[in-house]
Design an enzyme around this catalytic site. Structure first.
Site, PDB file in Angstrom:
ATOM      1  N   CYS A  67       3.423  11.378  -2.535  1.00 10.75           N
ATOM      2  CA  CYS A  67       4.118  11.814  -1.321  1.00 10.75           C
ATOM      3  C   CYS A  67       5.566  11.309  -1.373  1.00 10.75           C
ATOM      4  O   CYS A  67       5.933  10.569  -2.292  1.00 10.75           O
ATOM      5  CB  CYS A  67       3.391  11.255  -0.093  1.00 10.75           C
ATOM      6  SG  CYS A  67       3.618   9.475   0.131  1.00 10.75           S
TER       7      CYS A  67
ATOM      8  N   HIS B 272      -0.984   3.269   0.616  1.00 15.36           N
ATOM      9  CA  HIS B 272      -1.291   4.341  -0.337  1.00 15.36           C
ATOM     10  C   HIS B 272      -1.616   3.721  -1.696  1.00 15.36           C
ATOM     11  O   HIS B 272      -1.154   2.610  -2.007  1.00 15.36           O
ATOM     12  CB  HIS B 272      -0.083   5.264  -0.500  1.00 15.36           C
ATOM     13  CG  HIS B 272       0.154   6.169   0.662  1.00 15.36           C
ATOM     14  ND1 HIS B 272       0.736   7.402   0.510  1.00 15.36           N
ATOM     15  CD2 HIS B 272      -0.108   6.033   1.984  1.00 15.36           C
ATOM     16  CE1 HIS B 272       0.839   7.988   1.692  1.00 15.36           C
ATOM     17  NE2 HIS B 272       0.333   7.165   2.602  1.00 15.36           N
TER      18      HIS B 272
ATOM     19  N   GLU C 120      -0.508   4.347  -4.680  1.00 21.85           N
ATOM     20  CA  GLU C 120       0.657   4.042  -5.508  1.00 21.85           C
ATOM     21  C   GLU C 120       1.352   2.767  -5.053  1.00 21.85           C
ATOM     22  O   GLU C 120       1.743   1.939  -5.877  1.00 21.85           O
ATOM     23  CB  GLU C 120       1.674   5.195  -5.460  1.00 21.85           C
ATOM     24  CG  GLU C 120       1.157   6.509  -5.962  1.00 21.85           C
ATOM     25  CD  GLU C 120       0.610   7.411  -4.873  1.00 21.85           C
ATOM     26  OE1 GLU C 120       0.813   8.632  -4.967  1.00 21.85           O
ATOM     27  OE2 GLU C 120      -0.024   6.905  -3.918  1.00 21.85           O
TER      28      GLU C 120
ATOM     29  N   CYS D  84       5.830   7.403  -1.583  1.00 19.70           N
ATOM     30  CA  CYS D  84       5.436   6.856  -2.881  1.00 19.70           C
ATOM     31  C   CYS D  84       6.446   7.225  -3.969  1.00 19.70           C
ATOM     32  O   CYS D  84       6.725   6.408  -4.848  1.00 19.70           O
ATOM     33  CB  CYS D  84       4.022   7.313  -3.238  1.00 19.70           C
ATOM     34  SG  CYS D  84       2.781   6.587  -2.127  1.00 19.70           S
TER      35      CYS D  84
END
Length: 150
Positions: A82, A52, A54, A85
């Site tokens: 999410c 992801h 992040e 993260c």
């Protein structure tokens, strides 16, 4: 704030161009205003659920600053983080989370749950909706094009 979100949007555009869900993130050292980490969604390319934006930005910042703690740092991300993260943000001790578009399906800063309000040992400050139209727009366009291809 806009300067850093614009850079995150540039990273999201790169992800878009690569066929990834367009999410970008930057980690900023607040004292200097320097971007110390950048990331974009790379799950398809890396074939890795952890890739992801992040996570990639936090990893980049940790490597650059030489430690797992990121004090005096803020993360700017185009989409609400999410749960995974949010956990990485808590564990890296980032002070501020600034995001653009809200994620009604899996956003865990404010939408589905308020993870940063739970009694963890560290709680960053959260600001949502920064450049929300631009951040939501690139996501909408990506999924519109995806639907047309199917």
């Amino acid at each position: 704030m806009e300067k850093y979100m614009r850079r995150a949007l540039e990273l999201a555009q790169i992800a878009f161009n690569e066929g990834e869900v367009p999410v970008g993130a930057v980690v900023v050292k607040k004292a200097t205003g320097e971007i110390v980490g950048e990331g974009r969604n790379m799950r398809e390319r890396a074939r890795n659920a952890l890739a992801h934006a992040e996570i990639m930005a936090i990893d980049s910042a940790c490597r650059r600053l030489g430690g797992w703690r990121l004090p005096d740092c803020a993360i700017y991300v185009t989409l609400e983080p999410c749960p995974m993260c949010c956990g990485a943000i808590i564990n890296s001790r980032i002070d501020n989370v600034i995001f653009g578009a809200y994620d009604e399906k899996s956003g865990s800063a404010v939408s589905v749950q308020k993870m940063f309000e739970l009694p963890y040992n560290y709680r960053p400050e959260v600001t949502g909706g920064v450049m929300e139209q631009e951040c939501a727009g690139i996501l909408s366009e990506f999924f519109r094009q995806l639907r047309q291809r199917k």
